[in-house]
Design a protein around this motif. Structure first.
Motif, mmCIF file in Angstrom:
data_model
loop_
_atom_site.group_PDB
_atom_site.id
_atom_site.type_symbol
_atom_site.label_atom_id
_atom_site.label_comp_id
_atom_site.label_asym_id
_atom_site.label_seq_id
_atom_site.Cartn_x
_atom_site.Cartn_y
_atom_site.Cartn_z
ATOM 1 N N ARG A 177 -72.484 -12.420 2.845
ATOM 2 C CA ARG A 177 -71.225 -12.428 4.126
ATOM 3 C C ARG A 177 -71.178 -10.959 4.694
ATOM 4 N NH1 ARG A 177 -65.707 -13.128 1.034
ATOM 5 N NH2 ARG A 177 -65.130 -12.757 2.963
ATOM 6 N N TYR A 178 -71.996 -10.101 4.398
ATOM 7 C CA TYR A 178 -72.008 -8.676 4.848
ATOM 8 C C TYR A 178 -73.148 -8.798 6.145
ATOM 9 C CZ TYR A 178 -68.461 -5.891 2.639
ATOM 10 O OH TYR A 178 -67.336 -5.183 2.143
ATOM 11 N N LEU A 179 -74.228 -9.503 5.953
ATOM 12 C CA LEU A 179 -75.178 -9.862 6.873
ATOM 13 C C LEU A 179 -74.792 -10.331 8.105
ATOM 14 C CD1 LEU A 179 -78.129 -9.652 7.272
ATOM 15 C CD2 LEU A 179 -78.396 -12.100 6.233
ATOM 16 N N ASP A 180 -73.896 -11.183 8.236
ATOM 17 C CA ASP A 180 -73.428 -11.897 9.474
ATOM 18 C C ASP A 180 -72.613 -10.916 10.267
ATOM 19 O OD1 ASP A 180 -74.533 -14.164 8.647
ATOM 20 O OD2 ASP A 180 -72.754 -15.067 7.934
ATOM 21 N N THR A 181 -71.884 -9.893 9.746
ATOM 22 C CA THR A 181 -71.101 -8.815 10.494
ATOM 23 C C THR A 181 -71.670 -7.726 10.313
ATOM 24 O OG1 THR A 181 -69.367 -9.051 8.540
ATOM 25 C CG2 THR A 181 -68.990 -10.555 10.551
ATOM 26 N N ASP A 182 -72.782 -7.386 10.095
ATOM 27 C CA ASP A 182 -73.326 -5.969 9.744
ATOM 28 C C ASP A 182 -72.826 -5.149 10.814
ATOM 29 O OD1 ASP A 182 -75.547 -3.793 9.235
ATOM 30 O OD2 ASP A 182 -75.962 -5.380 7.513
ATOM 31 N N THR A 183 -72.541 -3.860 10.241
ATOM 32 C CA THR A 183 -72.228 -2.685 11.016
ATOM 33 C C THR A 183 -73.464 -2.397 11.983
ATOM 34 O OG1 THR A 183 -70.762 -1.908 9.467
ATOM 35 C CG2 THR A 183 -71.416 -0.361 11.194
ATOM 36 N N LEU A 184 -74.498 -2.328 11.391
ATOM 37 C CA LEU A 184 -75.991 -2.088 11.956
ATOM 38 C C LEU A 184 -76.209 -2.774 13.196
ATOM 39 C CD1 LEU A 184 -77.924 0.629 11.635
ATOM 40 C CD2 LEU A 184 -79.508 -1.280 10.534
ATOM 41 N N LEU A 185 -75.983 -4.094 13.127
ATOM 42 C CA LEU A 185 -76.038 -5.115 14.195
ATOM 43 C C LEU A 185 -74.841 -5.265 15.365
ATOM 44 C CD1 LEU A 185 -77.734 -7.770 12.087
ATOM 45 C CD2 LEU A 185 -78.814 -5.865 13.119
ATOM 46 N N CYS A 186 -73.885 -4.576 15.025
ATOM 47 C CA CYS A 186 -72.627 -4.726 16.296
ATOM 48 C C CYS A 186 -72.979 -3.746 17.241
ATOM 49 C CB CYS A 186 -71.558 -4.719 15.567
ATOM 50 S SG CYS A 186 -71.168 -5.881 14.348
ATOM 51 N N TRP A 187 -73.576 -4.110 18.406
ATOM 52 C CA TRP A 187 -73.821 -3.321 19.499
ATOM 53 C C TRP A 187 -72.847 -3.173 20.534
ATOM 54 C CZ3 TRP A 187 -79.716 -4.406 19.979
ATOM 55 C CH2 TRP A 187 -80.290 -3.995 18.725
ATOM 56 N N ILE A 225 -84.629 -10.466 12.472
ATOM 57 C CA ILE A 225 -83.037 -10.156 12.411
ATOM 58 C C ILE A 225 -82.574 -9.853 13.922
ATOM 59 C CG2 ILE A 225 -81.507 -8.453 11.574
ATOM 60 C CD1 ILE A 225 -83.124 -8.033 9.225
ATOM 61 N N VAL A 226 -81.585 -10.580 14.017
ATOM 62 C CA VAL A 226 -81.046 -10.284 15.697
ATOM 63 C C VAL A 226 -79.741 -9.835 15.685
ATOM 64 C CG1 VAL A 226 -82.331 -12.560 16.598
ATOM 65 C CG2 VAL A 226 -79.758 -12.896 15.480
ATOM 66 N N PRO A 227 -79.335 -9.154 16.649
ATOM 67 C CA PRO A 227 -77.801 -8.470 16.887
ATOM 68 C C PRO A 227 -76.827 -9.423 16.430
ATOM 69 C CG PRO A 227 -79.359 -7.800 18.905
ATOM 70 C CD PRO A 227 -79.793 -8.948 17.846
ATOM 71 N N THR A 228 -75.718 -8.986 15.940
ATOM 72 C CA THR A 228 -74.665 -9.723 15.498
ATOM 73 C C THR A 228 -73.803 -10.350 16.800
ATOM 74 O OG1 THR A 228 -74.691 -8.814 13.410
ATOM 75 C CG2 THR A 228 -72.650 -9.896 14.112
ATOM 76 N N LEU A 229 -73.516 -9.533 17.891
ATOM 77 C CA LEU A 229 -72.641 -9.930 18.939
ATOM 78 C C LEU A 229 -73.532 -9.883 20.293
ATOM 79 C CD1 LEU A 229 -69.835 -7.423 18.237
ATOM 80 C CD2 LEU A 229 -69.682 -9.655 17.779
ATOM 81 N N ASP A 230 -73.127 -11.163 20.902
ATOM 82 C CA ASP A 230 -73.752 -11.183 22.277
ATOM 83 C C ASP A 230 -72.794 -10.476 23.186
ATOM 84 O OD1 ASP A 230 -75.760 -12.813 21.235
ATOM 85 O OD2 ASP A 230 -74.663 -14.768 21.540
ATOM 86 N N ILE A 267 -67.299 -12.419 21.443
ATOM 87 C CA ILE A 267 -66.809 -11.759 20.390
ATOM 88 C C ILE A 267 -66.903 -12.492 18.966
ATOM 89 C CG2 ILE A 267 -64.985 -10.692 21.738
ATOM 90 C CD1 ILE A 267 -62.914 -12.618 20.619
ATOM 91 N N ILE A 268 -67.457 -13.715 19.077
ATOM 92 C CA ILE A 268 -67.870 -14.339 17.763
ATOM 93 C C ILE A 268 -69.327 -14.077 17.378
ATOM 94 C CG2 ILE A 268 -68.298 -16.757 16.969
ATOM 95 C CD1 ILE A 268 -66.548 -17.764 18.960
ATOM 96 N N PRO A 269 -69.555 -13.672 16.180
ATOM 97 C CA PRO A 269 -70.720 -13.235 15.648
ATOM 98 C C PRO A 269 -71.731 -14.201 15.411
ATOM 99 C CG PRO A 269 -69.105 -13.234 13.855
ATOM 100 C CD PRO A 269 -68.357 -13.543 15.047
ATOM 101 N N THR A 270 -73.056 -13.800 15.769
ATOM 102 C CA THR A 270 -74.057 -14.682 15.702
ATOM 103 C C THR A 270 -74.608 -14.623 14.539
ATOM 104 O OG1 THR A 270 -74.936 -13.868 17.859
ATOM 105 C CG2 THR A 270 -76.374 -15.157 16.738
ATOM 106 N N THR A 271 -74.893 -15.923 13.666
ATOM 107 C CA THR A 271 -75.154 -16.159 12.326
ATOM 108 C C THR A 271 -76.937 -15.991 12.409
ATOM 109 O OG1 THR A 271 -73.546 -17.615 12.011
ATOM 110 C CG2 THR A 271 -75.355 -17.555 10.399
ATOM 111 N N GLN A 272 -77.574 -15.443 11.407
ATOM 112 C CA GLN A 272 -78.840 -15.230 11.359
ATOM 113 C C GLN A 272 -79.453 -16.749 10.906
ATOM 114 O OE1 GLN A 272 -80.221 -12.529 12.008
ATOM 115 N NE2 GLN A 272 -78.409 -11.348 12.252
#
Length: 421
Positions: free
Chosen positions: A207-217, A270-275, A279-284
């Motif tokens: 669950r943390y992978l979908d909203t990972d802090t490292l991927l929220c740019w 692995i792609v960034p979470t936010l486009d 504001i909807i996170p991108t699922t891997q």
């Protein structure tokens, strides 16, 4: 007489002032009736009525005024004894709080010395002659390859002032994380690797992978900045051009993602979470989730417990995985391969002619400070512009580093022992 006068006025059509008064004249045409006076109306619409006097129902004269009476000697003595008893009770309560009595063992420290004892199964921590146990009443036994972990548990028990403090996890961080690992070990031995405890940890980590802090740019440039100019930037000590938050996030995330996808999860994207416009996170992708979930399910118990602690502290599965792999004795082969790859890159850049010292590579290891900065990059950016909130940001910084330190101590070791029971 008046009626005849009015009739003559109506028939003649002349203006006549009655009674010789010239202040007002009334002109009446033929066929017009004279105005009738309006009746007077009272301001009050309620009819007046007389008050009804109630009969007197009291019997006898009124009671006499009470007079204070001086208490007797026995009453004063009883009141004094009650107050004295209350004071003695309060004094006993204060003494129990300051120096707990033998009737409350949790409020006192029942041990004097803490020491680590080596056994054939591993290291055990003793409080005088009593071994430290997990919440499931099992004796905590640390693998022989982790003497530092065993002594860190002994130190935190030696710093406790009472047994009641051992009920708080923040007082015994190392004991709690080791107990978590032993719960996983016991579940693996009883139900196999597909037990509920391990699967629950894997589900939470995914669950943390979908909203990972490292991927929220941060977005490249918002519409407000385009209309009114850019936001204030954090000050820098040198005269180098200031970088945006998105540039810093990308510089921090790309090396970590490159290491994970090239060493631990080869072939995974692995792609960034936010486009930028959502504001909807991108699922891997499903393949990425399947590979990472399988890797988590196969982790040893100590590594899985440490990764859970680090991910909960940093809100990032990627940062936690990078930290665990960097310091775990179970991934020594990956660490050696990464060091040799780094040395080979430096040697190639030098033309293959310059000798490189393999003991001190130029690239520092990914440690507690690196993981904490990667997880709190945006917070540091905002506090650099607007300042810190006292007793909030500073406390959070120290707590994150404390949690990450416990994870590093959990997985590090000499590599000569085994974490399996």
């Amino acid at each position: 007489m008046r009626r005849q006068m009015l009739r003559s006025i109506v028939t003649s059509g002349r203006s006549v002032t009655p009674s010789g008064c010239r202040c007002a004249q009334i002109t009446l045409s033929k066929g017009t009736r004279a105005p009738q006076p309006r009746p007077a109306r009272d301001l009050s619409s309620t009819s007046a009525s007389k008050a009804t006097t109630l009969p007197v129902t009291g019997a006898g004269p009124p009671p006499a005024v009470p007079e204070p009476k001086s208490p007797a000697g026995s009453d004063r003595l009883a009141a004094h004894r009650r107050k004295t008893a209350l004071l003695e009770t309060a004094k006993e309560i204060r003494q129990q709080q300051e120096s707990p009595s033998k009737s409350s063992p949790l409020k006192r420290r029942f041990w004097k010395h803490v020491h680590v004892q080596e056994t054939p199964e591993g290291y055990q921590i003793f409080l005088d002659k009593r071994p430290v146990r997990s919440p499931t009443k099992n004796i905590i036994t640390i693998p022989l390859s982790k003497p530092t972990l065993a002594h860190s548990i002994a130190i935190e028990w030696d710093m406790l002032n009472s047994a009641q403090e051992a009920l708080k996890n923040h007082k015994i961080p190392m004991t709690s994380i080791v107990s978590r690992a032993h719960d996983v070990l016991d579940a693996d031995a009883a139900s196999g690797p597909d037990n509920d405890i391990r699967q629950s940890i894997v589900k939470t980590m995914m669950r943390y992978l979908d909203t990972d802090t490292l991927l929220c740019w941060a977005p490249e440039r918002s519409s407000i900045e385009a209309a009114y100019g850019s936001r204030p930037t954090a000050s820098s000590e040198d005269d180098s051009p200031k970088k945006s938050l998105r540039d810093l996030q990308m510089e921090t995330a790309k090396p970590i993602i490159s290491f994970l996808t090239g060493t631990i999860w080869p072939g995974v994207s692995i792609v960034p979470t936010l486009d930028p416009d959502s504001i909807i996170p991108t699922t891997q992708s499903e393949m990425t989730q399947s590979v990472i979930s399988g890797w988590l399910s196969g982790l040893p118990a100590y590594e899985l417990a440490a990764l859970e602690r680090a991910a909960l502290a940093t809100k990032s599965l990627l940062v936690a995985a990078r930290l665990v792999v960097e310091w775990s004795e179970e991934f020594r082969h990956l660490q050696a391969a990464h060091e040799s790859q780094t040395i080979e890159t430096i040697s190639t850049a030098a033309g293959g002619k310059t000798s490189v010292d393999t003991s001190t590579p130029d690239e520092p290891r990914f440690g507690i400070e690196s993981a904490a900065r990667a997880a709190s990059l945006e917070v540091n950016w905002q506090t650099g512009m607007w300042g810190e909130v006292e007793d909030t940001h500073d406390v959070e910084k120290e707590d994150v580093r404390r949690q990450l330190g416990s994870a590093v101590l959990m997985v590090s070791g000499s590599g000569t022992g085994s974490t399996k029971n």
